[in-house]
Design a protein around this motif. Structure first.
Motif, PDB file in Angstrom:
ATOM      1  N   UNK A 197      15.282  80.330 136.237  1.00 39.59           N
ATOM      2  CA  UNK A 197      14.778  81.233 135.216  1.00 39.59           C
ATOM      3  C   UNK A 197      13.892  82.270 135.887  1.00 39.59           C
ATOM      4  N   UNK A 198      14.266  83.504 135.786  1.00 36.96           N
ATOM      5  CA  UNK A 198      13.533  84.608 136.389  1.00 36.96           C
ATOM      6  C   UNK A 198      14.087  85.888 135.832  1.00 36.96           C
ATOM      7  N   UNK A 199      14.224  86.886 136.662  1.00 38.78           N
ATOM      8  CA  UNK A 199      14.819  88.142 136.212  1.00 38.78           C
ATOM      9  C   UNK A 199      14.957  89.076 137.392  1.00 38.78           C
ATOM     10  N   UNK A 200      15.857  90.027 137.265  1.00 40.73           N
ATOM     11  CA  UNK A 200      15.960  91.132 138.211  1.00 40.73           C
ATOM     12  C   UNK A 200      15.514  92.414 137.533  1.00 40.73           C
ATOM     13  N   UNK A 201      14.786  93.232 138.250  1.00 42.58           N
ATOM     14  CA  UNK A 201      14.528  94.602 137.806  1.00 42.58           C
ATOM     15  C   UNK A 201      14.307  95.451 139.030  1.00 42.58           C
ATOM     16  N   UNK A 202      14.743  96.667 138.931  1.00 39.17           N
ATOM     17  CA  UNK A 202      14.456  97.612 140.013  1.00 39.17           C
ATOM     18  C   UNK A 202      14.549  99.030 139.470  1.00 39.17           C
ATOM     19  N   UNK A 203      13.974  99.944 140.222  1.00 40.18           N
ATOM     20  CA  UNK A 203      13.998 101.348 139.844  1.00 40.18           C
ATOM     21  C   UNK A 203      14.049 102.179 141.118  1.00 40.18           C
ATOM     22  N   UNK A 204      14.833 103.224 141.101  1.00 44.20           N
ATOM     23  CA  UNK A 204      14.898 104.156 142.229  1.00 44.20           C
ATOM     24  C   UNK A 204      14.576 105.554 141.713  1.00 44.20           C
TER      25      UNK A 204
ATOM     26  N   UNK B 215      16.820 103.031 136.246  1.00 47.03           N
ATOM     27  CA  UNK B 215      16.151 101.733 136.137  1.00 47.03           C
ATOM     28  C   UNK B 215      17.147 100.688 135.674  1.00 47.03           C
ATOM     29  N   UNK B 216      17.074  99.495 136.267  1.00 46.17           N
ATOM     30  CA  UNK B 216      17.959  98.380 135.895  1.00 46.17           C
ATOM     31  C   UNK B 216      17.130  97.138 135.605  1.00 46.17           C
ATOM     32  N   UNK B 217      17.594  96.315 134.664  1.00 47.27           N
ATOM     33  CA  UNK B 217      16.883  95.091 134.299  1.00 47.27           C
ATOM     34  C   UNK B 217      17.877  94.080 133.744  1.00 47.27           C
ATOM     35  N   UNK B 218      17.744  92.823 134.166  1.00 47.47           N
ATOM     36  CA  UNK B 218      18.519  91.733 133.558  1.00 47.47           C
ATOM     37  C   UNK B 218      17.694  90.460 133.607  1.00 47.47           C
ATOM     38  N   UNK B 219      17.006  90.127 132.500  1.00 51.67           N
ATOM     39  CA  UNK B 219      16.196  88.903 132.449  1.00 51.67           C
ATOM     40  C   UNK B 219      17.064  87.651 132.451  1.00 51.67           C
ATOM     41  N   UNK B 220      16.660  86.666 133.241  1.00 47.13           N
ATOM     42  CA  UNK B 220      17.408  85.407 133.357  1.00 47.13           C
ATOM     43  C   UNK B 220      16.724  84.348 132.517  1.00 47.13           C
ATOM     44  N   UNK B 221      17.406  83.939 131.455  1.00 45.50           N
ATOM     45  CA  UNK B 221      16.854  82.972 130.511  1.00 45.50           C
ATOM     46  C   UNK B 221      17.933  81.951 130.172  1.00 45.50           C
ATOM     47  N   UNK B 222      17.564  80.931 129.423  1.00 48.36           N
ATOM     48  CA  UNK B 222      18.559  79.940 129.032  1.00 48.36           C
ATOM     49  C   UNK B 222      19.603  80.592 128.139  1.00 48.36           C
ATOM     50  N   UNK B 223      20.816  80.059 128.195  1.00 55.16           N
ATOM     51  CA  UNK B 223      21.887  80.630 127.391  1.00 55.16           C
ATOM     52  C   UNK B 223      21.972  79.879 126.071  1.00 55.16           C
ATOM     53  N   UNK B 224      22.200  80.623 125.007  1.00 48.28           N
ATOM     54  CA  UNK B 224      22.235  80.034 123.667  1.00 48.28           C
ATOM     55  C   UNK B 224      23.145  80.866 122.792  1.00 48.28           C
ATOM     56  N   UNK B 225      23.502  80.306 121.656  1.00 50.52           N
ATOM     57  CA  UNK B 225      24.302  81.025 120.664  1.00 50.52           C
ATOM     58  C   UNK B 225      23.536  81.023 119.345  1.00 50.52           C
ATOM     59  N   UNK B 226      23.142  82.190 118.831  1.00 48.64           N
ATOM     60  CA  UNK B 226      23.308  83.492 119.467  1.00 48.64           C
ATOM     61  C   UNK B 226      22.371  83.662 120.647  1.00 48.64           C
ATOM     62  N   UNK B 227      22.643  84.659 121.483  1.00 48.82           N
ATOM     63  CA  UNK B 227      21.745  84.968 122.583  1.00 48.82           C
ATOM     64  C   UNK B 227      20.383  85.402 122.052  1.00 48.82           C
ATOM     65  N   UNK B 228      19.386  85.368 122.925  1.00 50.08           N
ATOM     66  CA  UNK B 228      18.009  85.564 122.499  1.00 50.08           C
ATOM     67  C   UNK B 228      17.724  86.986 122.040  1.00 50.08           C
ATOM     68  N   UNK B 229      18.453  87.981 122.580  1.00 49.24           N
ATOM     69  CA  UNK B 229      18.114  89.375 122.315  1.00 49.24           C
ATOM     70  C   UNK B 229      18.881  89.950 121.135  1.00 49.24           C
TER      71      UNK B 229
END
Length: 852
Positions: free
Chosen positions: A282-289, A301-315
Motif C-alpha cells: 500500500x503506497x502510491x506513485x506520483x511525479x511531476x516534470x 503531473x501523474x498520480x496513482x494511489x495504491x490501495x486495497x481493491x474493492x467493488x465498487x472502487x474507493x474513488x
C-alpha cells in the motif's frame, strides 16, 4: 499483519434468495435495477437557489454546474447518494462502531465495533466539527442536505439492492439522515489506514519474542538504501527536532506479560475492517516534470494511489463547476472524490493540479502501561485512567456493553479482545506485581483541520496556497506534488508529526518500538513546526518523484520515520524519467501513461544473477531456471518467467526466515524483504540462511536458493502444468475486487456473482511501478492492493489529460457503470478527461437538471 474483512453470513437464506431473485427473471430484474437513479430530465431538489446542471459522460461520470457553492455541494451530495449511498452508509456504520446495527449478529462486525468505539473515531469527528472553518461547515451541511433530499420518501429497496439482500436476515429500516459528522468520521478511517509504521512497530516486538536480540531484529528492518534509491529531496534545511532524555524506568520486552499485552493489542487492531488498505504494497506513485521536459512546454503531473481493491472502487470521479468562478463561488475542479465527502480529493482546477501519496510518517506509538486497578504508573507516582462505557446495538440481538479505558497517551486497545493468557516478549526491569496494558498514541485522536485542507486544495492556485494546505492537512500525512498552468512544479510534506526525545536504553526511543508509558521521558515532546516540513519549488532537475520513499537524506530535516518504503518503485520512475528527458528528450501524456504501467521487476535485478550462477543439475528441475536466462525481467501478464520467479521468491522467504520467526511475521515479500535479501546475498554464510528445522545440517545461501528453484518448478508443475512454456503470470496473479459486505465466500454464489466483478488477469507486482501487490506469506499470488486509479494531467492542455478508475463510477451492481472501467484499468489503458466547458458538453451523454 492480516486484516480481516467483515463478511456477512447469508448461507441460511440462500433458498430464500433463489426464490426471490431467480424463480422469476422479471422479479430479479426489477429487484436489482430498482435502485438505479434517474440521470436525465428534471428532478426537484429542495433548498437550491437556482437550477443545477448535472451532465454525465459515457462512463456515467458526473459534472455538476451551479451558481453558488451551497448549491454545488448540495447537488454533489444528491448525486453521491444517487450513485453510492450504500457504500456511504456502510462506511459511516464502520467509522462510528455501529456495523452490528447494519449487518446483525456477526462476530467480525462486533469485534470491529469494539475496537473502533475504543478509538472513538466519531467522538473525535464531533469535536472536529466545532473547530472547522465556517465555509467548510457550510459545504458539509449542504452536502448532507443533498444526501437527505435524495433519501426522502424512498424505501430501502429503492436506494440499494444491498438493503434488499440484508433484509432477508435483519431488519432494514429506512436509512437515518446523513449528518456532516458522518463525513468527518470517514476521514478518521482514511487516517487510520494511511497512518505509517504501526505494523512495523508491533512487528519488531513480535519478532523480538522469537530472536531475543535487538540487533538481529534490526537486520530485518534495514536502513533505507539512499545510496541506491534516491530520497524525494536532495537536501533540506529543516532542523532535527529531537531532544535528549534519560530513562528512569526502562522497558523489558522479554517479560511474558508484556508480550501478552502486545499480542492482545495486535489481535484487537486486526479486527478493524480494511476500508482502503489491505496487505503489502500500500503506497502510491506520483511525479511531476516541468515544461522544459514536456512536448506541451508546460508541466505534466501523474498520480496513482495504491490501495486495497474493492467493488465498487474507493474513488468517485466528478467535476464541480461554478457558473461564474469568483469569491462567492470559487470552484472549478475535476478529479477523484470520496462518496460521503464534498469536494475533490485528488485532481486539478483551472490553475493547478495536485497528486497525493502516503508520506508514511510515524504518527502512532504503542505505550506499555503498568496498570493497578483504575490507575497507571507515572514515573514514581500514579495517575487515574479515564473510563467510559459504550453501548453497541446489534440488529436482531442484545446490546453489548463495552468499557473503554484511556491514559494520557490514548485509549487502551489491549482490553478489547481477550487472548486467554497467551503471549511472550522484551520490556522494563522491576515490573513484578504490575499488570500490563497497551495504549495507542495517534495524532488523529485529536481534532484537526483535514476537512478544511481538502476544500482549500480545490481552489489552490500556487505554492503559497499549497503551503497553507500543508498546515491544515494534519492527518493523514501525505506527500503533495503539484504543478501550475503558469509553469511551476513543487512538493510539500504536510502532517502533524510527533517529536520524540532520544532516550538511552536497549530499545530505541525513536518510535520504531513500543514505549514504556510509565516513564515521562518517552512522552511526545510536541509536534514538528509545519514551516519546518520539507518542501521544494522548481528544483533544478525539473523532476520530482514522490512514491513513499525517504523524503530527505538522513540527518537532514525533521525526523519523520525510519520505516519508509525502500524506494525501488520511486527509483525506477526516476530512472525512466531521466532517460526519457536526456539529450533534450520530452514527454507527453502517452509517455506518462506508459511509465505508470511499467512492469519491470526489481526483485529480478537483485536475485536473477545469483540464481543463474547456481547449478541445479537435473534436466527437469532446471527447466524453470532456463526461463530466467532469456527473461527481460518484466512481469507482463503472459510471462512464464515472471510466474516462476514469483514462486522462487516466496519459497526463498519461507526457507530462509519461517524457521526463525513467529507465524505472524512470515515474510510478506514487500520492499523491506527485498532490501533484507539484497543485503544477505553478500553474506552467503549468514545464520539467516540456515534452516533450524534440519539439525546437524547448516545451510548457506546457495543451498537455499537452489532448493527454492527446485521447489518452485514442482509447485508450478502441479498448479499450471508440466511444460513451463504454458505458465503465465496472469494465471496466478488476478485482480478480484470484492464487495465489502456481500462479496465473501460465505455469501451465496448468486449474490457474489452480482456484486463481485469477474476477476481479471493482470501484470505487475509488489514494488513495481505497476504496483499490483501480492502477499508472499499467504500462499496466494492474488492481488491485495493496486493502483486505485490512474491520472495524468497536462497543464498545457487540460483537455488532453487522462484518467481511469479501478471499477467504475457507480456503486449499483446492476448499473453498466459498476465495472465499465475495470477492463481498461487491468490492461493499462485510460480515458480522455475533458475539463473545459466545451469539452465537457461535447462529452456529455446524459443531462439532468436539478430544480429548486
Amino acid at each position: 499483519m492480516s486484516r480481516r474483512a467483515v463478511r456477512l453470513t447469508l448461507a441460511s437464506v440462500a433458498i430464500v434468495l433463489v426464490v426471490a431473485l431467480v424463480a422469476s427473471i422479471v422479479a430479479a430484474f426489477v429487484v436489482v435495477r430498482r435502485p438505479l437513479p434517474q440521470t436525465s430530465g428534471t428532478l426537484h431538489l429542495d433548498g437550491l437557489s437556482a437550477p443545477v446542471s448535472v451532465t454525465r459522460d459515457a462512463r456515467g461520470i458526473p459534472t455538476i454546474t451551479a451558481r453558488t457553492s451551497a448549491d454545488l455541494f448540495r447537488a454533489q451530495g444528491y448525486v453521491a447518494a444517487q450513485d453510492r449511498f450504500f457504500e456511504m452508509d456502510y462506511r459511516r456504520h464502520v467509522t462510528a462502531g455501529r456495523l452490528s446495527e447494519l449487518v446483525g449478529e456477526n462476530e467480525d462486525a462486533l469485534e470491529a465495533d469494539k475496537v473502533i468505539r475504543t478509538f472513538g473515531w466519531r467522538r473525535i469527528a464531533q469535536e472536529e466539527w466545532a473547530i472547522l472553518e465556517p465555509q467548510t461547515k457550510l459545504a458539509l451541511q449542504a452536502y448532507a442536505d443533498g444526501v437527505n433530499a435524495y433519501l426522502a420518501g424512498k424505501a430501502p429497496s429503492q436506494i440499494a439492492v444491498e438493503y434488499t439482500v440484508l433484509g432477508l436476515q435483519v431488519d432494514t429500516d429506512a436509512p437515518e439522515q446523513w449528518d456532516p459528522v458522518d463525513s468527518l468520521a470517514w476521514l478518521k478511517a482514511m487516517a487510520w489506514d494511511l497512518r505509517g509504521n504501526y505494523d512495523d512497530e508491533l512487528s519488531r516486538a513480535r519478532t523480538f519474542a522469537s530472536v531475543r536480540d535487538v540487533e538481529k531484529v534490526d537486520q530485518l528492518f534495514p536502513t533505507y538504501p539512499q545510496d541506491v534509491n534516491a530520497p524525494i529531496l536532495t537536501k533540506a534545511d529543516a532542523r532535527d527536532e529531537a531532544t535528549t532524555a534519560s530513562a528512569e524506568h526502562p522497558l523489558d520486552l522479554r517479560d511474558h506479560d508484556v508480550q501478552k499485552a502486545l499480542a492482545a493489542a495486535d489481535e484487537a487492531l486486526s479486527a478493524v475492517p480494511h476500508l482502503v488498505r489491505d496487505g503489502e504494497g500500500v503506497g502510491s506513485n506520483s511525479w511531476v516534470v516541468d515544461g522544459s521536459h514536456t512536448t506541451s512546454g508546460k508541466p505534466i503531473l501523474a498520480n496513482d494511489p495504491h490501495l486495497s481493491i474493492s467493488a465498487p472502487g474507493i474513488w468517485q470521479q466528478i467535476g464541480l463547476r461554478c457558473e461564474q468562478v469568483g469569491d462567492a463561488c470559487p470552484y472549478d475542479v475535476s478529479g477523484f472524490s470520496f462518496a460521503g465527502m464534498p469536494g475533490v480529493v485528488i485532481g486539478h482546477n483551472g490553475d493547478l493540479a495536485w497528486g497525493l501519496t502516503n508520506l508514511g510518517a510515524d504518527v502512532t506509538d504503542f505505550f506499555l502501561e503498568r496498570v493497578n486497578g483504575t490507575v497507571v504508573q507515572r514515573d514514581d507516582g500514579t495517575e487515574p485512567m479515564t473510563i467510559r462505557t459504550e453501548t453497541i446495538k446489534v440488529n436482531g440481538g442484545d446490546d453489548v456493553k463495552l468499557q473503554v479505558r484511556s491514559t494520557r497517551h490514548g485509549p487502551i486497545i489491549s482490553d478489547v479482545i481477550d487472548l486467554g493468557g497467551t503471549g511472550n516478549s522484551p520490556l522494563p526491569d522491576g515490573t513484578s506485581g504490575h499488570g500490563y496494558a497497551v495504549s495507542l498514541g495517534w495524532t488523529a485522536l485529536a481534532p484537526g483541520h483535514t476537512a478544511d485542507a481538502l476544500l482549500a486544495i480545490d481552489v489552490a492556485k500556487n505554492a503559497t496556497d499549497i503551503a497553507k494546505v500543508g498546515r491544515l492537512l494534519e492527518v493523514p500525512s501525505q506527500n503533495i506534488v503539484f504543478a501550475t498552468v503558469d509553469g511551476h512544479i513543487g512538493y510539500q510534506a504536510p502532517g502533524r508529526i510527533p517529536i520524540r526525545a532520544r532516550v538511552s536504553g536497549e530499545v530505541p526511543s525513536d518510535g520504531t518500538w513500543p514505549r514504556p508509558g510509565w516513564d515521562s521521558a518517552y512522552d511526545w515532546q510536541g509536534y514538528v513546526d509545519p514551516t519546518d516540513m520539507p518542501h521544494v519549488q522548481d528544483p533544478k532537475s525539473g523532476i520530482i518523484v514522490a512514491a513513499n520513499q525517504q523524503v530527505t537524506p538522513r540527518g537532514t530535516g525533521p525526523f519523520l520515520t525510519k520505516d519508509w518504503d525502500y524506494g525501488f518503485r520511486s527509483q525506477r520512475i526516476n530512472d525512466l524519467l531521466e532517460a526519457a528527458t536526456a539529450d533534450d528528450g520530452t514527454l507527453g501524456v502517452a509517455e506518462m501513461n506508459t511509465i505508470q504501467t511499467d512492469q519491470h521487476n526489481p526483485y529480478a535485478d537483485v536475485l536473477v544473477p545469483t540464481l543463474l550462477s547456481l547449478n541445479i543439475g537435473n534436466d527437469f528441475d532446471d527447466d524453470g531456471q532456463d526461463l530466467l536466462r532469456s527473461w527481460d525481467r518484466v512481469n507482463d501478464t503472459d510471462s512464464p518467467a515472471a510466474a516462476y520467479f514469483a514462486a522462487v521468491w516466496s519459497t526463498i522467504l519461507r526457507l530462509a526466515f519461517d524457521d526463525d520467526l513467529p507465524d505472524s511475521e512470515s515474510p510478506t515479500g514487500d520492499s523491506r524483504w527485498l532490501e533484507v535479501v539484497r543485503g544477505l546475498l553478500e553474506e552467503p554464510d549468514s545464520p539467516w540462511w540456515d534452516d533450524r528445522s534440519t539439525p546437524g545440517v547448516v545451510e548457506g545461501r546457495d543451498e537455499v536458493l537452489t532448493r527454492a528453484m527446485v521447489s518452485a518448478r514442482r509447485q508450478l508443475t502441479a498448479q499450471l502444468g508440466r511444460d513451463p512454456q504454458d505458465w503465465t503470470w496472469g494465471r496466478l496473479h488476478e485482480a478480484a475486487p470484492e464487495h465489502a459486505v456481500l462479496g465473501g465466500d460465505s455469501i451465496p454464489a448468486l449474490v457474489r456473482r452480482l456484486v463481485n466483478p469477474k476477476p481479471l488477469q493482470v501484470g505487475g507486482g509488489s514494488s513495481m511501478v505497476d504496483a499490483t501487490a501480492w502477499d508472499a506469506s499467504s500462499g496466494s499470488y492474488g492481488v491485495t492492493s493496486a493502483p486505485s486509479m490512474r491520472m495524468v494531467v497536462d497543464l498545457g492542455d487540460l483537455d488532453s489529460s487522462t484518467w481511469v478508475n479501478l471499477t467504475g463510477s457507480s456503486g449499483h451492481p446492476a448499473s453498466p457503470h459498476y465495472t465499465d472501467q475495470f477492463s481498461a484499468w487491468a490492461h493499462g489503458t485510460t480515458f480522455p478527461w475533458p475539463f473545459t466547458a466545451a469539452g465537457v458538453q461535447a462529452d456529455a451523454k446524459d443531462r439532468l437538471t436539478l430544480s429548486p
